[in-house]
Write a protein that holds these residues in place. Sequence first.
Motif, short mmCIF file in Angstrom:
data_model
loop_
_atom_site.label_atom_id
_atom_site.label_comp_id
_atom_site.label_asym_id
_atom_site.label_seq_id
_atom_site.Cartn_x
_atom_site.Cartn_y
_atom_site.Cartn_z
N GLU A 332 1.12 -1.18 0.00
CA GLU A 332 -0.08 -0.06 -0.05
C GLU A 332 0.92 1.03 0.22
N LEU A 333 0.36 2.39 -0.61
CA LEU A 333 0.76 3.50 -0.80
C LEU A 333 0.22 4.45 -0.02
N VAL A 334 1.12 5.04 1.16
CA VAL A 334 0.35 6.28 1.94
C VAL A 334 1.28 7.31 1.90
N CYS A 335 0.65 8.52 1.50
CA CYS A 335 1.59 9.56 1.09
C CYS A 335 0.70 11.02 1.32
N ARG A 351 -6.77 -2.55 -4.09
CA ARG A 351 -8.29 -2.35 -4.17
C ARG A 351 -8.58 -1.08 -4.61
N ARG A 352 -8.21 0.12 -4.12
CA ARG A 352 -8.80 1.30 -4.37
C ARG A 352 -7.57 2.32 -4.43
N GLN A 353 -7.93 3.24 -4.64
CA GLN A 353 -7.07 4.64 -4.73
C GLN A 353 -7.84 5.77 -4.39
N ILE A 354 -7.39 6.56 -3.45
CA ILE A 354 -8.12 7.76 -2.79
C ILE A 354 -7.14 8.78 -2.78
#
Length: 378
Positions: A332-335, A351-354
């Motif tokens: 996962e990418l959290v930025c 699963r998703r992009q926010i």
Amino acid sequence: MSNPARITIIGAGFGALSTVRELRARDRDAEITLIAPRAELHYLPGIIWIPSGLRSREQLVVPLTNFFARMRVRHVAAEVTGLSENGRLVQTTSGEVANDALVIASGGRFIKKLPGIEHAITPCEGIAAAEKIRDRLRAMTGGTIAVGFAGNPNEPSAVRGGPMFEFLFGIDEQLRREGRRHRFKLVFFNPSKEPGNRLGPKAVKHLLAEMERRGIYTHLGHKMQRFEADKVVTEGGEIPADLILFMPGMTGNAWFDQTTLARSPGGLLQADAQCRVTGSEHVYVVGDSGSFPGPDWMPKQAHMADLQAAAAAENLLAGLRGQTPQASFKVELVCIIDAIDHGTLVFRNTRRQIILPSTRLFHWAKRMFEKHYLKQYR
């Protein structure tokens, strides 16, 4: 194993220190040795705030002596030069270090092949680079600032673009605060037409719209040729520049060449889903040093290194007990893309992009995270 396991960790960055914590949480008796030139953590996510004066070197360098004492870690102050005995012996500038299992978390190395790259500052090389940007900005009365990044052509994931957007928007914001933005031209350059596409299509659209809103020019989709003292030269033309900030793609550490470890096409250590270096026994890799199976947008960031550290620690101890390592890590990418007093949150998993619009809340969240994260090492 009847005797305590001898575990060696190479590096003193996020991945290495997370691995120490994860190992110690699972095994109270293991003999942990960490090899790094200095007993310090340099908190690089905070360097984006150095040019504006929001952070100083003293705030971002964390001495690790207390942490090592609490975790009962032996620190070997040395540079690694190679491996022998299938990884059981680490060669260093202070002699050999023996182990039963090895974790390599020594980060990546920037590819400095472009002619004239000495004319550009590479921000993520460390605190000194950010201080150089700060000093150059202070001395400038106007002119053009060119900011860009590129990848490793043989390894799409070996790129660190996020901080460059932060330097770009941060400098724009800083110059506005200082009342001198009108005397500067900001240009963002990238060989891709969709820079930052690993953050996701929504994020790319948002970032380019933000550049347009801020009056930042773009030079996209042209292969880079060279740098000169006062310009960036691409196949699509030249960008005159008084200050160049450039982040090249990443590859493996130079000392990897003195080993027989499996390498990826881009020169990183080839790993499996359990963080093992392919074809090696009891040798693991965490963070920027490794090339891991997964989506091509898998980020090179501290959060990902933390997730890999947990899997590597679990698997390493299982392997030493004669069990089959089975733990894997989620991708996962959290930025938070910060701009001095506000930030945009980007999140992506399989699963998703926010993407959440810019707000002061995210800037303060980034500062609170820094405080919380560093507390465990102080």
